[in-house]
Scaffold this active site. Structure first.
Site, PDB file in Angstrom:
ATOM      1  N   LYS A  51       0.860  -1.192   0.000  1.00  0.00           N
ATOM      2  CA  LYS A  51       0.000   0.000   0.000  1.00  0.00           C
ATOM      3  C   LYS A  51       0.890   1.234   0.000  1.00  0.00           C
ATOM      4  O   LYS A  51       2.054   1.180   0.445  1.00  0.00           O
ATOM      5  CB  LYS A  51      -0.939   0.060   1.219  1.00  0.00           C
ATOM      6  N   ASP A  95      -1.929  -1.077  10.596  1.00  0.00           N
ATOM      7  CA  ASP A  95      -2.166  -1.079   9.141  1.00  0.00           C
ATOM      8  C   ASP A  95      -2.826  -2.353   8.652  1.00  0.00           C
ATOM      9  O   ASP A  95      -3.182  -2.457   7.469  1.00  0.00           O
ATOM     10  CB  ASP A  95      -0.816  -0.919   8.408  1.00  0.00           C
TER      11      ASP A  95
HETATM   12  C1  LIG Z   1       2.578   5.014   9.645  1.00  0.00           C
HETATM   13  C2  LIG Z   1       1.531   4.055   9.166  1.00  0.00           C
HETATM   14  O1  LIG Z   1       2.155   3.038   8.410  1.00  0.00           O
HETATM   15  C3  LIG Z   1       0.506   4.767   8.300  1.00  0.00           C
HETATM   16  O2  LIG Z   1      -0.083   3.871   7.445  1.00  0.00           O
HETATM   17  C4  LIG Z   1       0.838   3.379  10.339  1.00  0.00           C
HETATM   18  O3  LIG Z   1       0.285   4.323  11.221  1.00  0.00           O
HETATM   19  C5  LIG Z   1       1.786   2.466  11.134  1.00  0.00           C
HETATM   20  O4  LIG Z   1       1.158   1.223  11.176  1.00  0.00           O
HETATM   21  P1  LIG Z   1       1.972  -0.080  11.636  1.00  0.00           P
HETATM   22  O5  LIG Z   1       3.352  -0.071  11.048  1.00  0.00           O
HETATM   23  O6  LIG Z   1       1.086  -1.257  11.407  1.00  0.00           O
HETATM   24  O7  LIG Z   1       2.120   0.209  13.199  1.00  0.00           O
HETATM   25  P2  LIG Z   1       2.136  -0.880  14.356  1.00  0.00           P
HETATM   26  O8  LIG Z   1       3.120  -1.952  13.993  1.00  0.00           O
HETATM   27  O9  LIG Z   1       0.753  -1.240  14.729  1.00  0.00           O
HETATM   28  O10 LIG Z   1       2.732   0.020  15.562  1.00  0.00           O
HETATM   29  C6  LIG Z   1       4.144   0.267  15.637  1.00  0.00           C
HETATM   30  C7  LIG Z   1       4.341   1.454  16.562  1.00  0.00           C
HETATM   31  O11 LIG Z   1       4.000   2.663  15.837  1.00  0.00           O
HETATM   32  C8  LIG Z   1       3.326   3.578  16.691  1.00  0.00           C
HETATM   33  N1  LIG Z   1       1.963   3.830  16.152  1.00  0.00           N
HETATM   34  C9  LIG Z   1       1.429   3.028  15.177  1.00  0.00           C
HETATM   35  C10 LIG Z   1       0.190   3.342  14.666  1.00  0.00           C
HETATM   36  C11 LIG Z   1      -0.507   4.461  15.179  1.00  0.00           C
HETATM   37  N2  LIG Z   1      -1.734   4.795  14.715  1.00  0.00           N
HETATM   38  N3  LIG Z   1       0.049   5.227  16.160  1.00  0.00           N
HETATM   39  C12 LIG Z   1       1.282   4.940  16.654  1.00  0.00           C
HETATM   40  O12 LIG Z   1       1.770   5.645  17.543  1.00  0.00           O
HETATM   41  C13 LIG Z   1       3.310   2.934  18.079  1.00  0.00           C
HETATM   42  O13 LIG Z   1       4.459   3.340  18.766  1.00  0.00           O
HETATM   43  C14 LIG Z   1       3.414   1.459  17.757  1.00  0.00           C
HETATM   44  O14 LIG Z   1       3.981   0.726  18.838  1.00  0.00           O
HETATM   45  N1  LIG Z   2       6.040 -10.659   7.392  1.00  0.00           N
HETATM   46  C1  LIG Z   2       6.832  -9.571   7.519  1.00  0.00           C
HETATM   47  N2  LIG Z   2       7.184  -8.853   6.436  1.00  0.00           N
HETATM   48  C2  LIG Z   2       7.969  -7.749   6.570  1.00  0.00           C
HETATM   49  N3  LIG Z   2       8.449  -7.277   7.742  1.00  0.00           N
HETATM   50  C3  LIG Z   2       8.113  -7.974   8.852  1.00  0.00           C
HETATM   51  C4  LIG Z   2       7.292  -9.135   8.794  1.00  0.00           C
HETATM   52  N4  LIG Z   2       7.122  -9.576  10.057  1.00  0.00           N
HETATM   53  C5  LIG Z   2       7.799  -8.754  10.863  1.00  0.00           C
HETATM   54  N5  LIG Z   2       8.414  -7.794  10.169  1.00  0.00           N
HETATM   55  C6  LIG Z   2       9.223  -6.715  10.751  1.00  0.00           C
HETATM   56  O1  LIG Z   2       8.344  -5.586  10.833  1.00  0.00           O
HETATM   57  C7  LIG Z   2       9.001  -4.397  10.459  1.00  0.00           C
HETATM   58  C8  LIG Z   2       8.007  -3.545   9.736  1.00  0.00           C
HETATM   59  O2  LIG Z   2       7.614  -4.274   8.580  1.00  0.00           O
HETATM   60  P1  LIG Z   2       6.716  -3.580   7.463  1.00  0.00           P
HETATM   61  O3  LIG Z   2       7.222  -4.072   6.153  1.00  0.00           O
HETATM   62  O4  LIG Z   2       5.303  -3.742   7.778  1.00  0.00           O
HETATM   63  O5  LIG Z   2       7.087  -2.075   7.671  1.00  0.00           O
HETATM   64  P2  LIG Z   2       6.754  -0.918   6.690  1.00  0.00           P
HETATM   65  O6  LIG Z   2       7.098  -1.296   5.297  1.00  0.00           O
HETATM   66  O7  LIG Z   2       7.396   0.262   7.292  1.00  0.00           O
HETATM   67  O8  LIG Z   2       5.207  -0.807   6.732  1.00  0.00           O
HETATM   68  P3  LIG Z   2       4.319   0.295   7.435  1.00  0.00           P
HETATM   69  O9  LIG Z   2       3.645   1.001   6.330  1.00  0.00           O
HETATM   70  O10 LIG Z   2       3.401  -0.540   8.255  1.00  0.00           O
HETATM   71  O11 LIG Z   2       5.228   1.165   8.260  1.00  0.00           O
HETATM   72  C9  LIG Z   2      10.174  -4.820   9.585  1.00  0.00           C
HETATM   73  O12 LIG Z   2      11.291  -4.059   9.965  1.00  0.00           O
HETATM   74  C10 LIG Z   2      10.398  -6.304   9.878  1.00  0.00           C
HETATM   75  O13 LIG Z   2      11.588  -6.504  10.613  1.00  0.00           O
END
Ligand SMILES: C[C@](O)(CO)[C@H](O)COP(=O)(O)OP(=O)(O)OC[C@H]1O[C@@H](n2ccc(N)nc2=O)[C@H](O)[C@@H]1O
Ligand SMILES: Nc1ncnc2c1ncn2[C@@H]1O[C@H](COP(=O)(O)OP(=O)(O)OP(=O)(O)O)[C@@H](O)[C@H]1O
Length: 292
Positions: free
Chosen positions: A11, A137
């Site tokens: 996404k 997400d």
């Molecule tokens: C930045 C975005 O990717 C926008 O799409 C999302 O808000 C993040 O979503 P995500 O990576 O799935 O986040 P999560 O893995 O659920 O949370 C990781 C950390 O990001 C922060 N977090 C996440 C989502 C949110 N709405 N508020 C937060 O403050 C929190 O510290 C949380 O512990």
């Molecule tokens: N199945 C998986 N695929 C990718 N990363 C994973 C997975 N499981 C755990 N992780 C860990 O989660 C962290 C975040 O992964 P992800 O790819 O969702 O981050 P992102 O691309 O930043 O997405 P977001 O938009 O949620 O921030 C990575 O640094 C990785 O170490």
């Protein structure tokens, strides 16, 4: 049924604003999520040995309870009061730490695939409730397409699907930790918020070329990455209608009028980034590839 294969997309956040901090430490967002044609492929197999095992084509990916796919399977089986043995293989193509939701997408794919594989017939609402416990997400990927996302990421309002717009997605060396990115948001002294309401109003009326120039991402100012600025400049110089960082970074997406313009930009970017690919916006999300 013993095995199911699903493909699950990445996404981008067409626009992304952080509008407040909740009591639980999470932040409230206003965003438009858009599914795009970069996929992970997951194969889930029922095995005789109880428990969840994981394998991946990406040797850097944790293949244990730290993996979002593992956490999703654990929560699903607990919610469904099932104790089947499950093996999950992840063919990884979505770059990590890019803001492309790769881990979140895998988590959603596991929930949907187990619902099919185990014949649980959970409603979408039930699946979303499990998804929200896995990550902010994750709920979006159960439906995909073009979506107004708010709350922590659990409030979803479908928008008219975007047409298949040509896109380039590029990522340099920097990886961004989402928690760190949010901490930097909290430190912004004079944030310039994108006008999410205006973007959504245009999109509700199918006026996506009017919406695109109004899009913004508050995380750009918070993370302030030089390579993001460079990539955006190259995309705009190559004729992009918009170029923005997605999510908490560090990948940048650019939307182009034609596939040829997108391909030319992708070729130019290969000289300066680790990863560049052309793709298109998608109406759908998780797709079954095969069942056996
Ligand atoms: C930045 C975005 O990717 C926008 O799409 C999302 O808000 C993040 O979503 P995500 O990576 O799935 O986040 P999560 O893995 O659920 O949370 C990781 C950390 O990001 C922060 N977090 C996440 C989502 C949110 N709405 N508020 C937060 O403050 C929190 O510290 C949380 O512990
Ligand atoms: N199945 C998986 N695929 C990718 N990363 C994973 C997975 N499981 C755990 N992780 C860990 O989660 C962290 C975040 O992964 P992800 O790819 O969702 O981050 P992102 O691309 O930043 O997405 P977001 O938009 O949620 O921030 C990575 O640094 C990785 O170490």
């Amino acid at each position: 049924m013993r095995e199911i294969q699903v493909r699950t997309p990445a996404k981008v956040n067409l626009t992304l604003d952080v509008v407040g901090k909740r009591d639980d430490g999470y932040h409230s967002i206003e965003s438009v999520f858009q599914a795009v044609g970069i996929y992970d492929a997951l194969t889930l197999t029922r095995v005789d040995t109880p428990g969840i095992t994981l394998s991946s084509t990406n040797k850097y990916l944790p293949c244990n309870q730290k993996n979002i796919a593992y956490q999703a399977a654990q929560l699903f089986l607990k919610h469904a009061h099932r104790w089947d043995g499950i093996h999950i293989h992840i063919e990884k193509h979505i770059p990590s730490q890019a803001g492309l939701g790769g881990g979140s997408s895998d988590g959603a794919a596991v929930i949907a695939a187990l619902n099919w594989l185990l014949g649980c017939r959970m409603s979408l609402q039930e699946q979303c409730e499990i998804a929200a416990q896995v990550g902010a997400d994750v709920p979006f990927f159960l439906t995909g397409g073009t979506m107004h996302v708010s709350g922590m990421g659990e409030i979803l309002e479908p928008l008219p699907p975007m047409p298949a717009l040509p896109m380039v997605i590029a990522k340099g060396k920097a990886g961004v930790s989402t928690p760190e990115a949010y901490r930097r948001i909290d430190q912004l002294t004079d944030p310039v918020h994108p006008d999410t309401a205006r973007v959504i109003d245009f999109l509700r009326n199918g006026r996506y070329w009017d919406a695109i120039p109004e899009c913004g991402n508050l995380f750009e100012a918070a993370t302030n990455l030089e390579e993001v600025t460079q990539i955006k400049q190259i995309m705009m110089d190559m004729g992009a209608q918009c170029a923005l960082m997605t999510g908490s970074g560090s990948a940048v997406f650019g939307i182009f009028d034609t596939g040829l313009m997108a391909q030319k930009c992708c070729n130019a970017l290969h000289a300066v980034v680790l990863y560049a690919v052309t793709c298109k916006t998608l109406k759908h999300s998780i797709r079954i590839v095969s069942r056996s």
